[in-house]
Design a protein around this motif. Structure first.
Motif, PDB file in Angstrom:
ATOM      1  N   SER A 115     -33.047  30.378  68.591  1.00 58.25           N
ATOM      2  CA  SER A 115     -33.853  31.659  67.705  1.00 58.25           C
ATOM      3  C   SER A 115     -33.324  32.562  68.695  1.00 58.25           C
ATOM      4  N   SER A 116     -33.511  32.494  70.515  1.00 60.04           N
ATOM      5  CA  SER A 116     -33.252  33.313  71.611  1.00 60.04           C
ATOM      6  C   SER A 116     -31.896  33.663  71.076  1.00 60.04           C
ATOM      7  N   LEU A 117     -30.722  32.511  71.242  1.00 62.75           N
ATOM      8  CA  LEU A 117     -29.428  32.708  71.111  1.00 62.75           C
ATOM      9  C   LEU A 117     -28.591  33.136  69.856  1.00 62.75           C
ATOM     10  N   LEU A 118     -29.779  33.201  68.282  1.00 68.45           N
ATOM     11  CA  LEU A 118     -28.748  33.655  67.157  1.00 68.45           C
ATOM     12  C   LEU A 118     -29.233  34.873  68.080  1.00 68.45           C
ATOM     13  N   ASN A 119     -30.408  35.047  68.472  1.00 66.46           N
ATOM     14  CA  ASN A 119     -30.366  36.909  68.518  1.00 66.46           C
ATOM     15  C   ASN A 119     -29.477  37.408  69.062  1.00 66.46           C
ATOM     16  N   ALA A 120     -28.865  36.509  70.446  1.00 66.93           N
ATOM     17  CA  ALA A 120     -27.849  36.982  71.550  1.00 66.93           C
ATOM     18  C   ALA A 120     -26.771  37.659  70.680  1.00 66.93           C
ATOM     19  N   LEU A 121     -26.306  36.129  69.924  1.00 63.74           N
ATOM     20  CA  LEU A 121     -25.078  36.376  68.811  1.00 63.74           C
ATOM     21  C   LEU A 121     -24.930  37.289  68.138  1.00 63.74           C
ATOM     22  N   ALA A 122     -26.404  37.578  67.746  1.00 71.04           N
ATOM     23  CA  ALA A 122     -26.035  38.689  66.438  1.00 71.04           C
ATOM     24  C   ALA A 122     -26.796  39.677  67.457  1.00 71.04           C
ATOM     25  N   GLY A 123     -26.758  39.919  68.477  1.00 72.19           N
ATOM     26  CA  GLY A 123     -26.950  41.259  68.499  1.00 72.19           C
ATOM     27  C   GLY A 123     -28.137  42.078  68.606  1.00 72.19           C
ATOM     28  N   THR A 124     -28.945  41.393  67.659  1.00 77.39           N
ATOM     29  CA  THR A 124     -30.472  41.993  67.472  1.00 77.39           C
ATOM     30  C   THR A 124     -31.452  40.823  67.542  1.00 77.39           C
ATOM     31  N   ASP A 146     -38.116  27.845  58.233  1.00 75.80           N
ATOM     32  CA  ASP A 146     -37.651  27.955  57.476  1.00 75.80           C
ATOM     33  C   ASP A 146     -35.695  28.195  58.092  1.00 75.80           C
ATOM     34  N   VAL A 147     -34.924  28.350  57.123  1.00 71.35           N
ATOM     35  CA  VAL A 147     -33.116  28.148  57.798  1.00 71.35           C
ATOM     36  C   VAL A 147     -33.378  30.000  57.264  1.00 71.35           C
ATOM     37  N   ILE A 148     -32.863  30.506  59.012  1.00 71.26           N
ATOM     38  CA  ILE A 148     -32.863  31.953  58.957  1.00 71.26           C
ATOM     39  C   ILE A 148     -31.333  32.121  58.991  1.00 71.26           C
ATOM     40  N   GLU A 149     -30.234  32.695  58.340  1.00 77.09           N
ATOM     41  CA  GLU A 149     -28.776  32.860  58.089  1.00 77.09           C
ATOM     42  C   GLU A 149     -28.275  34.269  58.770  1.00 77.09           C
ATOM     43  N   GLU A 150     -27.321  34.303  59.424  1.00 81.73           N
ATOM     44  CA  GLU A 150     -26.918  35.488  60.185  1.00 81.73           C
ATOM     45  C   GLU A 150     -25.118  35.295  60.198  1.00 81.73           C
ATOM     46  N   HIS A 151     -24.641  36.566  59.547  1.00 81.86           N
ATOM     47  CA  HIS A 151     -23.186  37.024  59.601  1.00 81.86           C
ATOM     48  C   HIS A 151     -22.459  37.395  60.863  1.00 81.86           C
ATOM     49  N   ILE A 152     -21.645  36.696  61.726  1.00 79.00           N
ATOM     50  CA  ILE A 152     -21.686  36.675  63.124  1.00 79.00           C
ATOM     51  C   ILE A 152     -20.269  37.051  63.229  1.00 79.00           C
ATOM     52  N   ARG A 153     -20.065  38.618  64.050  1.00 75.01           N
ATOM     53  CA  ARG A 153     -19.224  38.283  64.409  1.00 75.01           C
ATOM     54  C   ARG A 153     -18.295  37.233  66.285  1.00 75.01           C
ATOM     55  N   LEU A 154     -17.485  36.305  66.464  1.00 74.43           N
ATOM     56  CA  LEU A 154     -17.111  36.015  67.188  1.00 74.43           C
ATOM     57  C   LEU A 154     -16.198  35.690  68.270  1.00 74.43           C
ATOM     58  N   GLY A 155     -14.973  36.809  68.702  1.00 72.91           N
ATOM     59  CA  GLY A 155     -13.824  36.283  68.861  1.00 72.91           C
ATOM     60  C   GLY A 155     -13.012  36.660  67.737  1.00 72.91           C
ATOM     61  N   CYS A 156     -12.430  36.454  66.990  1.00 68.42           N
ATOM     62  CA  CYS A 156     -11.553  36.578  65.968  1.00 68.42           C
ATOM     63  C   CYS A 156     -12.656  35.525  65.001  1.00 68.42           C
ATOM     64  N   ALA A 157     -13.375  34.383  64.886  1.00 66.67           N
ATOM     65  CA  ALA A 157     -13.987  34.364  64.232  1.00 66.67           C
ATOM     66  C   ALA A 157     -14.991  34.703  63.513  1.00 66.67           C
ATOM     67  N   ARG A 158     -15.607  34.518  62.736  1.00 65.64           N
ATOM     68  CA  ARG A 158     -16.864  34.879  61.675  1.00 65.64           C
ATOM     69  C   ARG A 158     -17.558  34.034  61.414  1.00 65.64           C
ATOM     70  N   LEU A 159     -18.899  33.928  61.604  1.00 65.37           N
ATOM     71  CA  LEU A 159     -19.084  33.281  61.694  1.00 65.37           C
ATOM     72  C   LEU A 159     -20.690  32.805  60.820  1.00 65.37           C
ATOM     73  N   ASN A 160     -21.014  31.884  60.089  1.00 66.06           N
ATOM     74  CA  ASN A 160     -22.323  31.721  59.304  1.00 66.06           C
ATOM     75  C   ASN A 160     -22.883  31.121  59.996  1.00 66.06           C
ATOM     76  N   VAL A 161     -23.824  31.656  60.584  1.00 61.74           N
ATOM     77  CA  VAL A 161     -25.141  30.806  61.859  1.00 61.74           C
ATOM     78  C   VAL A 161     -26.177  30.771  60.844  1.00 61.74           C
ATOM     79  N   PHE A 162     -26.134  29.684  60.556  1.00 62.78           N
ATOM     80  CA  PHE A 162     -28.228  28.517  60.449  1.00 62.78           C
ATOM     81  C   PHE A 162     -28.482  28.477  61.345  1.00 62.78           C
ATOM     82  N   ASP A 163     -30.109  29.421  61.843  1.00 62.59           N
ATOM     83  CA  ASP A 163     -31.103  29.191  63.218  1.00 62.59           C
ATOM     84  C   ASP A 163     -31.604  28.047  62.285  1.00 62.59           C
ATOM     85  N   THR A 164     -32.646  26.891  62.728  1.00 59.99           N
ATOM     86  CA  THR A 164     -32.822  25.699  61.729  1.00 59.99           C
ATOM     87  C   THR A 164     -34.440  25.460  62.372  1.00 59.99           C
ATOM     88  N   ALA A 165     -35.009  24.525  62.224  1.00 55.70           N
ATOM     89  CA  ALA A 165     -36.230  24.250  62.678  1.00 55.70           C
ATOM     90  C   ALA A 165     -36.192  23.764  63.891  1.00 55.70           C
TER      91      ALA A 165
END
Length: 453
Positions: A232-241, A255-274
């Motif tokens: 979850s800390s990594l998700l927050n770091a990548l999302a900037g929030t 539960d599964v937390i979803e966040e859309h993240i821009r990483l370099g030239c890639a768009r990631l649909n990131v799912f943080d799981t239990a």
């Protein structure tokens, strides 16, 4: 009906410097003249020029505006078009639109301007779809692919393959129907070569379609690891929030937390799981089962290891769940030098030392993702990249029919019998550019558009 004149606000809803009301149809100019007051009537304004004036309704001035006049066929829709630029803001734009509607225009439906452009031959269907893809693009790479498609760089090779197959099918039919007319015969080898060339082209498009889909829609990325490794800390770091709750208590994420993240030239649909572990309580266990399902469907897995603690059996068990997936191992807490050595079982996997606390390692992670999915390659050579699932399905269907035709040829089936599969492939390719698509599909495609486009 196409013979009506339509109007809509073409700019985004809300406050802004400028609002644009678009009007299209045979009576666009005459309708706007009823509410526009300037030095010249709009009918006397030269084509593709701006006229300064005011919008008047019921004797009251609504706003000062600039009206752009574009006569058919030299407009976006292929019809007479007037675009009225007024001051931005919900009240002003709606008032100007209301005045135009009172003059005889009807409110456009979502996507109706682009639909008219398609029906009037200004765009083929794949180009029309590129318009909404371009509007919805969230990265420069996705926008670039959409622009290429809008310019016809997908339509052209599709049209070429379709025309080649049409000519081949017509030739085979003519040979069978008029055997005494001296029509030049083609050999089985020539037919096989033509079909094989088409298959190779379509197969290459299908192979790149998945990359195109990921650039357009994002790479579905699942973060997995045992509890408290820092997912979850990594998700927050990548999302900037602070997107996910972070505590010292194991099992916080259930539960599964979803966040859309821009990483370099890639768009990631990131799912943080239990966090995955044994002997979890019932609710946490439900989250773990959900995490495992997300792993199955993922394009990419971030496997997080806590390098401040010794590697455990739990880590090894999780590793067994992500076999045969694209995996990047994140060696978290790299800012803490505890002398923990990465386990041997990940030695052949791409990995990066990363810190959710400091953000170190995110640039290296971006480069790994770009290299793994060859995003640089696909955007540099993106002329005919397929980014639309409907297009991919049609191309794969056409390829399947051509494979059937090649197999039939290999089995000794008479040449004229190949026309059935050839024409099925032709029909599938026509669905992409719009020659053979149904009205229901056309309506469904344009219903996704925003109002005013």
């Amino acid at each position: 009906m196409v013979n009506t004149t339509i109007a809509a606000v073409a700019t985004a809803h809300g406050e802004g410097g400028i609002g644009v009301i678009r009007v299209s149809g045979a009576e666009a100019i005459s309708i706007c003249e009823k509410v526009f007051s300037g030095k010249k009537k709009l009918s006397a304004v030269p084509n593709h020029t701006l006229a300064y004036g005011h919008i008047i309704k019921d004797g009251k001035t609504i706003d000062e505006v600039l009206a752009a006049v574009m006569r058919a066929p030299g407009s976006y829709t292929g019809e007479d078009v007037v675009e009225i630029s007024c001051h931005g803001g919900v009240c002003v734009t709606q008032s100007v639109l209301s005045a135009v509607l009172s003059g005889g225009a009807v409110l456009a439906t979502p996507g109706e301007f682009t639909k008219r452009a398609f029906l009037n031959g200004k765009l083929d269907l794949s180009q029309a779809e590129a318009v909404i893809d371009l509007i919805q693009s969230e990265t420069e790479e996705a926008a670039s692919l959409s622009v290429n498609q809008l310019e016809g760089k997908l339509s052209k090779p599709i049209a070429e393959q379709r025309q080649n197959l049409l000519e081949l099918a017509a030739h085979l039919d003519a040979m069978a129907d008029f055997p005494d007319e001296g029509i030049g015969a083609v050999t089985e080898a020539e037919v096989e070569a033509e079909i094989g060339k088409a298959i190779a082209t379509l197969e290459n498009m299908c192979n790149h379609a998945e990359q195109g889909r990921m650039i357009r829609n994002g790479i579905n990325t699942v973060i997995v690891g045992k509890p408290n490794v820092g997912k979850s800390s990594l998700l927050n770091a990548l999302a900037g929030t602070e997107r996910a709750l972070v505590t010292e208590t194991a099992g916080t994420t259930r539960d599964v937390i979803e966040e859309h993240i821009r990483l370099g030239c890639a768009r990631l649909n990131v799912f943080d799981t239990a966090g995955i572990r044994e002997n979890a309580e019932e609710i946490e266990e439900m989250g773990i089962r959900l995490a495992k399902q997300y792993v199955k469907d993922a394009d990419l897995v971030f496997f997080v290891l806590d390098m401040s603690r010794p590697i455990s059996e739990e880590d090894e068990e999780i590793f067994t769940l992500i076999q045969n997936k694209k995996v990047i191992v994140l060696l978290n807490k790299s800012d803490i030098n505890c002398g923990v050595v990465p386990p041997k079982y990940i030695s052949e996997l791409p990995y990066v030392h990363i810190s959710a606390k400091t953000g170190d390692g995110t640039k290296e992670l971006a480069l790994l993702v770009e290299d793994m999915f060859r995003l640089g390659e696909i955007t540099e050579n993106s002329d005919a990249t397929v980014i639309n699932l409907r297009h991919k399905q049609a191309i794969c269907e056409a390829e399947e029919h051509l494979q059937n035709a090649r197999q039939a040829l290999s089995d000794g089936v008479p040449l004229d019998f190949l026309s059935v599969d050839l024409r099925a492939a032709i029909g599938a390719l026509g669905e992409i550019t719009g020659q053979t698509v149904s009205d229901e599909i056309i309506d469904e495609i344009f219903s996704r558009f925003c109002l005013g486009k």
